[in-house]
Design an enzyme around this catalytic site. Structure first.
Site, PDB file in Angstrom:
ATOM      1  N   ASP A  15       0.790  -1.245   0.000  1.00  0.00           N
ATOM      2  CA  ASP A  15       0.000   0.000   0.000  1.00  0.00           C
ATOM      3  C   ASP A  15       0.821   1.295   0.000  1.00  0.00           C
ATOM      4  O   ASP A  15       0.494   2.234   0.741  1.00  0.00           O
ATOM      5  CB  ASP A  15      -0.965   0.009   1.200  1.00  0.00           C
ATOM      6  N   ASP A  57      -4.749  -0.882  -1.748  1.00  0.00           N
ATOM      7  CA  ASP A  57      -6.155  -0.631  -1.459  1.00  0.00           C
ATOM      8  C   ASP A  57      -6.800  -0.108  -2.732  1.00  0.00           C
ATOM      9  O   ASP A  57      -6.229   0.786  -3.382  1.00  0.00           O
ATOM     10  CB  ASP A  57      -6.249   0.482  -0.389  1.00  0.00           C
ATOM     11  N   HIS A  59     -10.456   0.954  -3.245  1.00  0.00           N
ATOM     12  CA  HIS A  59     -11.794   1.055  -2.670  1.00  0.00           C
ATOM     13  C   HIS A  59     -12.802   1.734  -3.611  1.00  0.00           C
ATOM     14  O   HIS A  59     -12.484   2.754  -4.227  1.00  0.00           O
ATOM     15  CB  HIS A  59     -11.745   1.868  -1.372  1.00  0.00           C
ATOM     16  N   HIS A  76     -10.450   6.933   1.219  1.00  0.00           N
ATOM     17  CA  HIS A  76      -9.046   6.841   0.792  1.00  0.00           C
ATOM     18  C   HIS A  76      -8.910   5.798  -0.309  1.00  0.00           C
ATOM     19  O   HIS A  76      -9.712   4.869  -0.407  1.00  0.00           O
ATOM     20  CB  HIS A  76      -8.138   6.478   1.984  1.00  0.00           C
ATOM     21  N   LYS A 101      -6.997  -5.028  -3.083  1.00  0.00           N
ATOM     22  CA  LYS A 101      -7.846  -5.500  -1.977  1.00  0.00           C
ATOM     23  C   LYS A 101      -8.828  -4.416  -1.573  1.00  0.00           C
ATOM     24  O   LYS A 101      -8.616  -3.237  -1.855  1.00  0.00           O
ATOM     25  CB  LYS A 101      -6.966  -5.910  -0.780  1.00  0.00           C
ATOM     26  N   CYS A 150      -2.054  -2.573   7.608  1.00  0.00           N
ATOM     27  CA  CYS A 150      -1.931  -3.519   6.500  1.00  0.00           C
ATOM     28  C   CYS A 150      -0.608  -4.272   6.483  1.00  0.00           C
ATOM     29  O   CYS A 150      -0.566  -5.436   6.079  1.00  0.00           O
ATOM     30  CB  CYS A 150      -2.209  -2.804   5.184  1.00  0.00           C
TER      31      CYS A 150
HETATM   32  C1  VGL Z   1      -4.783   0.776   5.634  1.00  0.00           C
HETATM   33  C2  VGL Z   1      -6.316   1.816   6.997  1.00  0.00           C
HETATM   34  C3  VGL Z   1      -7.303   1.640   6.050  1.00  0.00           C
HETATM   35  C4  VGL Z   1      -3.373   0.329   5.409  1.00  0.00           C
HETATM   36  C5  VGL Z   1      -5.757   0.583   4.686  1.00  0.00           C
HETATM   37  O1  VGL Z   1      -2.941   0.208   4.240  1.00  0.00           O
HETATM   38  O2  VGL Z   1      -2.654   0.114   6.416  1.00  0.00           O
HETATM   39  N1  VGL Z   1      -5.072   1.386   6.786  1.00  0.00           N
HETATM   40  N2  VGL Z   1      -7.011   1.023   4.894  1.00  0.00           N
HETATM   41 ZN    ZN Z   2      -8.368   0.982   3.236  1.00  0.00          ZN
END
Ligand code: VGL
Ligand code: ZN
Length: 204
Positions: A15, A57, A59, A76, A101, A150
């Site tokens: 990420d 991520d 989303h 985000h 994901k 994550c």
């Molecule tokens: C994450 C919060 C929400 C991460 C992803 O990549 O750590 N943290 N979504």
């Molecule tokens: Zn997230």
């Protein structure tokens, strides 16, 4: 150059996306500072022809983890926005594999092991675990964001799946909703058999 047996190792970068870096909607403090270590890891694994995985991520606008849906996070890494894109300086080998994901509206996912291979514009059914096994991987090295979400979830799932798991301590940063969250995450990882290693940076 670190000299250890990489013959069954893969790199997983978690990420490293604009929204998790300063200026992003869910900025991890100093998240951008992992860049030199991450780039050296990527270049090192690439120069040894070892598999490199990037998780992200991905989303939808109405994702269940967002505050407007009653979740804990501001919006985000929304599909189609610059917040989803990689940290701009990152150079990514063409051979790298990409796992997305959290792409379903009603399913959140912290761990890269909950992701699916994204290839040629579609999200496939292939999981990270099957992909790693099909590439004869037995050890994984992990860096990225965020240490306390994550990265932690990915490292714990990696050990559960039986991979020798090493987290690169200078290649991660935590959100630290509470100040000690990253320290706790490192302790939890250690307790579950994750190795911690500082990467010897050449020019960072
Ligand atoms: C994450 C919060 C929400 C991460 C992803 O990549 O750590 N943290 N979504
Ligand atoms: Zn997230």
């Amino acid at each position: 150059m670190p000299d250890f047996d990489l013959s069954q190792a893969a790199l997983i970068i978690v990420d490293f996306q604009n929204d998790f870096c300063p200026g992003g909607s869910l900025a991890v403090p100093q998240g951008d500072q992992i860049y030199p270590v991450v780039q050296e890891l990527v270049d090192f694994f690439a120069s040894h022809d070892r598999p490199i995985v990037f998780t992200r991520d991905y989303h939808p606008v109405n994702h269940i983890s967002f505050v407007k849906r009653g979740g804990p996070w501001p919006a985000h890494c929304v599909q189609g926005t610059s917040g989803f894109e990689f940290f701009p300086q990152l150079r990514i080998p063409k051979t790298a594999a990409h796992f997305f994901k959290g792409y379903l509206e009603n399913v959140d996912a912290y761990s890269g092991f909950e992701g699916r291979l994204a290839a040629e514009g579609t999200i496939t059914e292939l999981t990270l675990e099957s992909w790693l096994l099909s590439h004869d991987v037995q050890q994984v090295y992990i860096a990225g964001l965020a240490a306390d979400y994550c990265v932690k979830a990915t490292a714990l799932d990696a050990t559960l799946a039986g991979f020798g798991t090493t987290v690169i301590t200078n290649g991660i940063k935590g959100v630290n909703v509470l100040p000690l969250d990253s320290d706790k995450a490192l302790n939890a990882m250690k307790k579950h058999g994750v190795n911690l290693m500082e990467w010897p940076v050449q020019h960072g």
